[in-house]
Scaffold this active site. Structure first.
Site, mmCIF file in Angstrom:
data_model
loop_
_atom_site.group_PDB
_atom_site.id
_atom_site.type_symbol
_atom_site.label_atom_id
_atom_site.label_comp_id
_atom_site.label_asym_id
_atom_site.label_seq_id
_atom_site.Cartn_x
_atom_site.Cartn_y
_atom_site.Cartn_z
ATOM 1 N N LYS A 12 0.856 -1.199 0.000
ATOM 2 C CA LYS A 12 0.000 0.000 0.000
ATOM 3 C C LYS A 12 0.880 1.234 0.000
ATOM 4 O O LYS A 12 1.868 1.313 0.741
ATOM 5 C CB LYS A 12 -0.893 -0.004 1.234
HETATM 6 C C1 R5P Z 1 -3.444 4.222 8.657
HETATM 7 O O1 R5P Z 1 -2.491 4.070 9.334
HETATM 8 C C2 R5P Z 1 -4.107 3.091 8.130
HETATM 9 O O2 R5P Z 1 -3.210 2.136 7.673
HETATM 10 C C3 R5P Z 1 -5.150 3.350 7.074
HETATM 11 O O3 R5P Z 1 -5.644 2.093 6.759
HETATM 12 C C4 R5P Z 1 -4.669 4.000 5.803
HETATM 13 O O4 R5P Z 1 -4.030 5.199 6.053
HETATM 14 C C5 R5P Z 1 -5.792 4.181 4.800
HETATM 15 O O5 R5P Z 1 -6.736 5.046 5.272
HETATM 16 P P1 R5P Z 1 -6.933 6.487 4.642
HETATM 17 O O6 R5P Z 1 -7.570 6.269 3.306
HETATM 18 O O7 R5P Z 1 -7.853 7.180 5.601
HETATM 19 O O8 R5P Z 1 -5.606 7.143 4.499
#
Ligand code: R5P
Length: 293
Positions: free
Chosen positions: A203
């Site tokens: 990711k």
């Molecule tokens: C944050 O630490 C988490 O891993 C979230 O899953 C990630 O940041 C994705 O969430 P967002 O779309 O709110 O950034």
């Protein structure tokens, strides 16, 4: 003893039809074992090769952040529209009904709060517990360039080793320090290190310039985080651009659950990810669904 009366003499072996031997559809995943591939197929829709992961694991270091105050009320209605739920084991066991069959990506690192140095994490879920929860993958934060860079990388490699024993993939989440530049050069470095060291998918964040070089140089699928809340059309544009430039999906949280109409927004995101819908048309869909709700 089996009843032999029904045994027939005629048999059909389809001698003219060779048995199929299909390549696995996901980038860089062809040499993985059956269980690993099957779990990845629960995350990445086999028809599109893409995924809409709904991320709501933020509480593991932020507590009850905006939109996540009541996961039972705010988030569970979104679950039917997600391919995958990314969450913590505490929320899984306390709020998510076991009858819910969506693929679970388990947040498996932790140990810090937003009041401290975030990169000082460790593995926070035992592999046996991941098996008990029937997870489709485990997620671990990797802080390339961060204060505890090495520790976070080793967390990831340990998780990859543990998961490989049982056929559970590891998602490496590239975490960027506040003072670090979020550009393609950084993400090429971070995603490639994660993939080289065994992550099954990675990711990252979308960047406007040269994002396609990030997806091209990473040998396993990339999904993008949504990041901070944007106007809906902008978030859909970001998802669209990422997909068109080689991302295999989104792992989106705030841009869905902090939307004015989260159930409508996740459906618009789905249209972009799985149907290559343009952001403008997906935004129209969002507005229509919102008006009907
Ligand atoms: C944050 O630490 C988490 O891993 C979230 O899953 C990630 O940041 C994705 O969430 P967002 O779309 O709110 O950034």
């Amino acid at each position: 003893m089996a009843d032999l009366d029904a045994v027939q003499d005629t048999k059909e072996y389809y001698l003219d039809i060779p048995q199929k031997s299909e390549a696995f559809y996901l980038k860089g995943s062809n040499a993985l074992g059956w269980g690993m591939q099957n779990r990845l197929a629960r995350i990445f829709n086999p028809e599109t090769g893409r995924t809409v992961m709904l991320a709501f694991d933020h509480g593991y270091f932020q507590g009850a952040t905006t939109g996540l105050e009541r996961i039972d009320v705010n988030i569970m209605p979104l679950a039917p529209f997600a391919d995958t739920l990314m969450l913590t084991r505490g929320i899984l066991r306390s709020v998510v009904p076991p009858s819910m069959t969506k693929a679970i990506v388990m947040r498996a690192s932790g140990g810090t709060s937003m009041l401290k140095e975030l990169s000082n994490e460790e593995i926070a879920v035992d592999i046996e517990d991941s098996i008990r929860m029937n997870v489709a993958a485990m997620a671990v934060q990797v802080f390339i360039g961060g204060e505890y860079e090495k520790q976070s990388i080793i967390n990831m490699t340990k998780l990859v080793d543990q998961g490989t024993r049982y056929g559970i993939p590891t998602l490496a989440v590239t975490a960027v320090g506040k003072d670090m530049v979020r550009d393609a050069r950084y993400f090429r470095l971070a995603t490639r290190i994660c993939a080289e060291l065994g992550a099954h998918y990675v990711k990252t964040y979308y960047v406007e310039k040269d994002f396609e070089t990030v997806t091209a140089s990473c040998p396993v699928p990339i999904v993008i985080a949504g990041g901070k809340k944007l106007p809906e059309l902008d978030a859909l544009k970001m998802a669209y651009n990422a997909i068109q430039q080689g991302a295999a999906g989104v792992d989106m949280g705030r841009n869905i659950f902090q939307s004015e109409a989260p159930v409508s927004m996740i459906q618009a995101v789905r249209a972009v990810v799985h149907q290559n819908e343009t952001p403008e048309k997906a935004y129209e869909l969002y507005k229509t669904l919102k008006a009907e709700a």
